[in-house]
Design an enzyme around this catalytic site. Structure first.
Site, PDB file in Angstrom:
ATOM      1  N   GLY A  79     -21.990   5.097  -3.650  1.00 13.56           N
ATOM      2  CA  GLY A  79     -20.869   5.647  -4.416  1.00 13.56           C
ATOM      3  C   GLY A  79     -20.228   4.630  -5.359  1.00 13.56           C
ATOM      4  O   GLY A  79     -21.439   3.765  -5.900  1.00 13.56           O
ATOM      5  N   ASN A  80     -19.129   4.410  -5.857  1.00 11.25           N
ATOM      6  CA  ASN A  80     -18.878   3.282  -6.734  1.00 11.25           C
ATOM      7  C   ASN A  80     -19.043   1.951  -6.253  1.00 11.25           C
ATOM      8  O   ASN A  80     -19.822   1.247  -7.304  1.00 11.25           O
ATOM      9  CB  ASN A  80     -17.385   3.573  -6.750  1.00 11.25           C
ATOM     10  N   ALA A  81     -18.936   1.501  -5.216  1.00 12.19           N
ATOM     11  CA  ALA A  81     -19.385   0.222  -4.780  1.00 12.19           C
ATOM     12  C   ALA A  81     -20.869   0.121  -4.743  1.00 12.19           C
ATOM     13  O   ALA A  81     -21.500  -0.966  -5.477  1.00 12.19           O
ATOM     14  CB  ALA A  81     -18.786  -0.254  -3.731  1.00 12.19           C
ATOM     15  N   GLY A  82     -21.666   0.844  -3.737  1.00 14.62           N
ATOM     16  CA  GLY A  82     -22.859   0.751  -3.432  1.00 14.62           C
ATOM     17  C   GLY A  82     -23.933   0.804  -4.463  1.00 14.62           C
ATOM     18  O   GLY A  82     -24.944   0.154  -4.710  1.00 14.62           O
ATOM     19  N   GLY A 127     -24.541   3.279   1.428  1.00 19.98           N
ATOM     20  CA  GLY A 127     -23.518   3.967   0.448  1.00 19.98           C
ATOM     21  C   GLY A 127     -23.819   4.116  -0.879  1.00 19.98           C
ATOM     22  O   GLY A 127     -24.186   2.892  -1.125  1.00 19.98           O
ATOM     23  N   LYS A 180       0.718  -1.084  -0.010  1.00 23.00           N
ATOM     24  CA  LYS A 180       0.012   0.074  -0.039  1.00 23.00           C
ATOM     25  C   LYS A 180       0.912   1.290   0.106  1.00 23.00           C
ATOM     26  O   LYS A 180       2.204   1.124   0.498  1.00 23.00           O
ATOM     27  CB  LYS A 180      -0.926   0.075   1.256  1.00 23.00           C
TER      28      LYS A 180
END
Ligand code: NAD
Length: 417
Positions: free
Chosen positions: A222-225, A220, A109
């Site tokens: 966003g991108n995932a949700g 959520g 990371k």
């Protein structure tokens, strides 16, 4: 080397995650010893000239937590609070994720300690290029392959790739993933995290003929949700609640997700918040406690904790976010039989398709979206089946089984003199 049971103090701190896994009893003492320290830790400080002519020193990190399984893999985040402890903890998590999904990567990371909102586009470009210059010898297609993370995006990957190729003196698209498609990015990467979770749910509910009998709440958008909401809606599930940071929307008969997407988010860019819609509103806390069949936390870590765990009614929780269920909440949920599908596998679709991107770049190929999704489904279902088998065989939770498999694979490849 002398090992003491209480010796959980690290030069770089990865205590929390390791402590959690230690408590789960899935690591032997020797395994703990072998994973308790990151293998390689880099901190760099480099100057950039800002638009107003002043000089600023940028502090940045890369942690290659473990390289037993292959080159490091993990995103680079830009955040003002990022430090070595956080990067190390996240790199440890990546080590587990690449291992449990059987990828030929170790865990890594990176982080740059800035608030990106305080910098112009050209300053961000200098910061991104500087990161690669400073760490050039430590990264690369066979050493460590970065990707986007919090506050970084395909544009930043593109600058970093360009800098890497200039120094290397050759084309090397496999250096970094999450690139724009025009620079060698993969089809399907943008939706891969939700897609992976969706395939797992397909397995979970394989015996359910009428998907509209499955009521889902998703925290959520966003991108995932939002992608997960759309995938589930299109497959016939009844998505009764969704939320973003502004509020949650609820309709017991099911929300019309395409219509909401049309009015709120287009092509991934937010154009309005959910609270601007004329639909029934509840709070984010209420959403988590709804009487639904499936709860998908897809926003922040720690949202299910000892305060609300007792009130969580969903019998299945799919962790699309990283760390939404805290360990003390997990004990409460486990005691009442809640099945938690851990993020380690549930949100691994992103890193799996990152691996596909690297693989395509190395082979000079470009796969169709269909090919990418078929391979994603095979890999994530294969890994999930192994987790389920071990959980059943040894009477473990899915999280403990996933951790056990991940640690074992890393340790089996340890290079011990
Ligand atoms: P995002 O920034 O695109 O979306 C986050 C969403 O959460 C937004 O809709 C935001 O409004 C909402 N949100 C913020 N605060 C909230 C709150 N207090 N209550 C309810 N909602 C709130 O982020 P994302 O990429 O969708 O990531 C979401 C989670 O999934 C994160 O935990 C991330 O680490 C994890 N994850 C994402 C990916 C990926 O590829 N995107 C991969 C693995 C894990």
């Amino acid at each position: 080397m002398v090992y003491s049971e209480n010796e959980l103090v690290f030069c770089v701190n990865c205590k929390k995650e390791i402590e959690n896994i230690k408590k789960q009893g899935v690591m032997t003492k020797e395994e703990l010893l072998l994973v308790k320290h990151p293998q390689k830790v880099f901190q760099v400080n480099y100057p950039i000239k800002k638009d107003d002519g002043t000089i600023e020193i940028i502090t940045a990190y890369r942690v290659q937590y473990n390289l037993n399984l292959g080159p490091g893999k993990g995103g680079i985040r830009f955040h003002q609070d990022v430090d070595l402890d956080e990067v190390s903890e996240l790199a440890f998590g990546m080590m587990l994720k690449t291992s449990v999904t059987d990828l030929p990567f170790g865990g890594a990371k990176g982080g740059v300690r800035i608030n990106p909102k305080n910098y112009s586009k050209s300053e961000l470009e200098k910061i991104s290029r500087g990161y690669v210059r400073e760490l050039f010898n430590a990264v690369g297609p066979t050493k460590d392959v970065p990707a986007p993370d919090v506050n970084t995006n395909p544009q930043i990957m593109s600058w970093m790739l360009d800098e890497y190729e200039k120094i290397a003196g050759e084309k090397s698209p496999a250096f970094i993933t999450g690139k724009p498609i025009s620079d060698g990015g993969s089809e399907g990467r943008d939706k891969s995290t939700a897609m992976g979770g969706f395939y797992i749910l397909g397995e979970e509910y394989a015996d359910v003929e009428d998907k509209s009998s499955i009521c889902v709440a998703i925290q959520g958008f966003g991108n995932a949700g939002s992608v997960m909401a759309e995938l589930l809606y299109n497959d016939g599930y009844k998505v009764v609640a969704i939320s973003d940071s502004s509020c949650a929307l609820y309709d017991k008969n099911g929300l019309n997700i395409p219509k909401i997407l049309e009015k709120t988010y287009k092509d991934g860019s937010k154009i309005a918040r959910l609270d601007s819609l004329d639909l029934e509103k509840i709070t984010n806390e209420e959403l988590l406690e709804l009487d639904v069949d499936l709860l998908v936390p897809a926003a922040l870590g720690g949202v299910i904790n000892s305060q609300n765990a007792d009130n969580i009614k969903a019998p299945i929780v799919l962790e699309l976010a990283n760390g939404p269920v805290l360990p003390d909440a997990e004990q409460i949920l486990e005691a009442k039989g809640t099945r938690i599908i851990p993020g380690l596998i549930a949100n691994s679709g992103g890193v799996i398709v990152s691996y596909f991107e690297w693989d395509q770049n190395l082979k000079g190929e470009h796969w169709t979206l269909e090919e990418v999704n078929t391979k994603l489904k095979d890999r994530i279902i294969g890994a999930f089946s192994k987790i389920k088998d071990l959980a059943q065989k040894e009477n473990l939770s899915l999280r403990k089984a996933a951790n056990k498999i991940a640690i074992k694979r890393v340790i089996d490849k340890a290079d011990i003199n």
